[in-house]
Design a protein around this motif. Structure first.
Motif, mmCIF file in Angstrom:
data_model
loop_
_atom_site.group_PDB
_atom_site.id
_atom_site.type_symbol
_atom_site.label_atom_id
_atom_site.label_comp_id
_atom_site.label_asym_id
_atom_site.label_seq_id
_atom_site.Cartn_x
_atom_site.Cartn_y
_atom_site.Cartn_z
ATOM 1 N N ILE A 60 5.371 8.760 8.881
ATOM 2 C CA ILE A 60 3.932 8.967 8.644
ATOM 3 C C ILE A 60 3.400 7.906 7.675
ATOM 4 O O ILE A 60 2.325 7.333 7.894
ATOM 5 N N ALA A 61 4.148 7.628 6.608
ATOM 6 C CA ALA A 61 3.711 6.624 5.637
ATOM 7 C C ALA A 61 3.589 5.249 6.292
ATOM 8 O O ALA A 61 2.626 4.518 6.037
ATOM 9 N N LEU A 62 4.538 4.903 7.146
ATOM 10 C CA LEU A 62 4.448 3.615 7.847
ATOM 11 C C LEU A 62 3.271 3.573 8.806
ATOM 12 O O LEU A 62 2.548 2.574 8.881
ATOM 13 N N VAL A 63 3.056 4.650 9.542
ATOM 14 C CA VAL A 63 1.945 4.697 10.505
ATOM 15 C C VAL A 63 0.607 4.559 9.783
ATOM 16 O O VAL A 63 -0.321 3.923 10.293
ATOM 17 N N LEU A 64 0.507 5.117 8.595
ATOM 18 C CA LEU A 64 -0.759 5.059 7.860
ATOM 19 C C LEU A 64 -0.967 3.746 7.106
ATOM 20 O O LEU A 64 -2.107 3.382 6.823
ATOM 21 N N THR A 65 0.103 3.032 6.773
ATOM 22 C CA THR A 65 -0.061 1.811 5.983
ATOM 23 C C THR A 65 0.055 0.510 6.782
ATOM 24 O O THR A 65 -0.561 -0.484 6.401
ATOM 25 N N LEU A 66 0.815 0.503 7.848
ATOM 26 C CA LEU A 66 0.974 -0.742 8.607
ATOM 27 C C LEU A 66 -0.330 -1.291 9.192
ATOM 28 O O LEU A 66 -0.520 -2.509 9.183
ATOM 29 N N PRO A 67 -1.244 -0.443 9.682
ATOM 30 C CA PRO A 67 -2.511 -1.014 10.166
ATOM 31 C C PRO A 67 -3.268 -1.781 9.075
ATOM 32 O O PRO A 67 -3.840 -2.839 9.343
ATOM 33 N N GLY A 68 -3.256 -1.277 7.854
ATOM 34 C CA GLY A 68 -3.903 -1.979 6.747
ATOM 35 C C GLY A 68 -3.251 -3.320 6.465
ATOM 36 O O GLY A 68 -3.923 -4.299 6.147
ATOM 37 N N TYR A 69 -1.941 -3.370 6.595
ATOM 38 C CA TYR A 69 -1.221 -4.637 6.402
ATOM 39 C C TYR A 69 -1.579 -5.631 7.507
ATOM 40 O O TYR A 69 -1.859 -6.793 7.227
ATOM 41 N N PHE A 70 -1.573 -5.165 8.749
ATOM 42 C CA PHE A 70 -1.872 -6.075 9.863
ATOM 43 C C PHE A 70 -3.314 -6.570 9.837
ATOM 44 O O PHE A 70 -3.604 -7.654 10.324
ATOM 45 N N MET A 71 -4.231 -5.780 9.280
ATOM 46 C CA MET A 71 -5.626 -6.213 9.173
ATOM 47 C C MET A 71 -5.881 -7.033 7.915
ATOM 48 O O MET A 71 -6.998 -7.474 7.678
ATOM 49 N N GLY A 72 -4.862 -7.223 7.093
ATOM 50 C CA GLY A 72 -5.016 -8.023 5.882
ATOM 51 C C GLY A 72 -5.628 -7.270 4.716
ATOM 52 O O GLY A 72 -6.049 -7.879 3.736
ATOM 53 N N ARG A 73 -5.686 -5.957 4.786
ATOM 54 C CA ARG A 73 -6.282 -5.148 3.715
ATOM 55 C C ARG A 73 -5.249 -4.699 2.690
ATOM 56 O O ARG A 73 -5.617 -4.257 1.610
ATOM 57 N N MET A 74 -3.970 -4.764 3.053
ATOM 58 C CA MET A 74 -2.885 -4.361 2.157
ATOM 59 C C MET A 74 -1.816 -5.436 2.180
ATOM 60 O O MET A 74 -1.637 -6.113 3.182
ATOM 61 N N GLY A 75 -1.092 -5.518 1.089
ATOM 62 C CA GLY A 75 0.041 -6.433 1.053
ATOM 63 C C GLY A 75 1.310 -5.719 1.502
ATOM 64 O O GLY A 75 1.366 -4.494 1.577
ATOM 65 N N ALA A 76 2.332 -6.503 1.778
ATOM 66 C CA ALA A 76 3.607 -5.928 2.208
ATOM 67 C C ALA A 76 4.212 -5.062 1.100
ATOM 68 O O ALA A 76 4.835 -4.036 1.379
ATOM 69 N N GLY A 77 4.016 -5.456 -0.143
ATOM 70 C CA GLY A 77 4.521 -4.657 -1.261
ATOM 71 C C GLY A 77 3.890 -3.284 -1.310
ATOM 72 O O GLY A 77 4.553 -2.298 -1.638
ATOM 73 N N ASP A 78 2.604 -3.211 -0.983
ATOM 74 C CA ASP A 78 1.928 -1.915 -0.947
ATOM 75 C C ASP A 78 2.527 -1.005 0.119
ATOM 76 O O ASP A 78 2.737 0.182 -0.109
ATOM 77 N N VAL A 79 2.806 -1.578 1.272
ATOM 78 C CA VAL A 79 3.394 -0.799 2.366
ATOM 79 C C VAL A 79 4.783 -0.307 1.963
ATOM 80 O O VAL A 79 5.112 0.869 2.134
ATOM 81 N N LYS A 80 5.595 -1.198 1.400
ATOM 82 C CA LYS A 80 6.942 -0.813 0.972
ATOM 83 C C LYS A 80 6.892 0.240 -0.125
ATOM 84 O O LYS A 80 7.646 1.220 -0.097
ATOM 85 N N LEU A 81 6.008 0.057 -1.088
ATOM 86 C CA LEU A 81 5.901 0.998 -2.195
ATOM 87 C C LEU A 81 5.462 2.375 -1.714
ATOM 88 O O LEU A 81 6.057 3.393 -2.074
ATOM 89 N N MET A 82 4.432 2.412 -0.895
ATOM 90 C CA MET A 82 3.935 3.707 -0.419
ATOM 91 C C MET A 82 4.948 4.416 0.466
ATOM 92 O O MET A 82 5.097 5.631 0.394
ATOM 93 N N THR A 83 5.642 3.666 1.298
ATOM 94 C CA THR A 83 6.638 4.281 2.156
ATOM 95 C C THR A 83 7.792 4.841 1.330
ATOM 96 O O THR A 83 8.212 5.978 1.527
ATOM 97 N N THR A 84 8.281 4.061 0.381
ATOM 98 C CA THR A 84 9.387 4.509 -0.462
ATOM 99 C C THR A 84 8.977 5.688 -1.327
ATOM 100 O O THR A 84 9.728 6.639 -1.496
ATOM 101 N N CYS A 85 7.767 5.651 -1.852
ATOM 102 C CA CYS A 85 7.290 6.707 -2.739
ATOM 103 C C CYS A 85 6.902 7.962 -1.976
ATOM 104 O O CYS A 85 7.162 9.075 -2.425
#
Length: 108
Positions: A60-85
């Motif tokens: 669920i965390a990946l599904v919710l954060t990866l679109p933001g990364y692909f659109m350039g709204r989030m960095g890869a660190g944000d995706v990794k941090l949110m998924t891990t957390c």
């Protein structure tokens, strides 16, 4: 105790992100690896949820954060941090039932 350690880890990640605009892979992947090892050894997440709930929380965390990364709204660190957390936090909230509203009482 687990919540305190999680809070310290988040604070370290936040300070590094604020100073360097980057979160080291050692912090995110390291914490993710430790969480996965704990999950495999004990069969529960660090906050006590079942393994299946922890894995679904990660998806669920990946599904919710990866679109933001692909659109350039989030960095890869944000995706990794949110998924891990979010894996232990989402799974623990599912276990405790806090994700669903109370069911109305039925007249019988």
């Amino acid at each position: 105790m687990q919540s305190f350690v999680l809070l310290i880890w988040l604070a370290v990640c936040a300070v590094q992100d604020a100073r360097k605009r980057r979160i080291a892979n050692a912090l995110t992947f390291g914490a993710g690896a430790l969480a996965l090892i704990y999950l495999l050894v004990t069969g529960t997440t660090w906050l006590g949820a079942e393994a299946q709930q922890g894995l679904w929380a990660g998806v669920i965390a990946l599904v919710l954060t990866l679109p933001g990364y692909f659109m350039g709204r989030m960095g890869a660190g944000d995706v990794k941090l949110m998924t891990t957390c979010c894996c232990p936090a989402l799974a623990a909230s599912c276990r405790n039932g806090s994700h669903a509203p109370d069911a109305p009482a039925t007249a019988g």
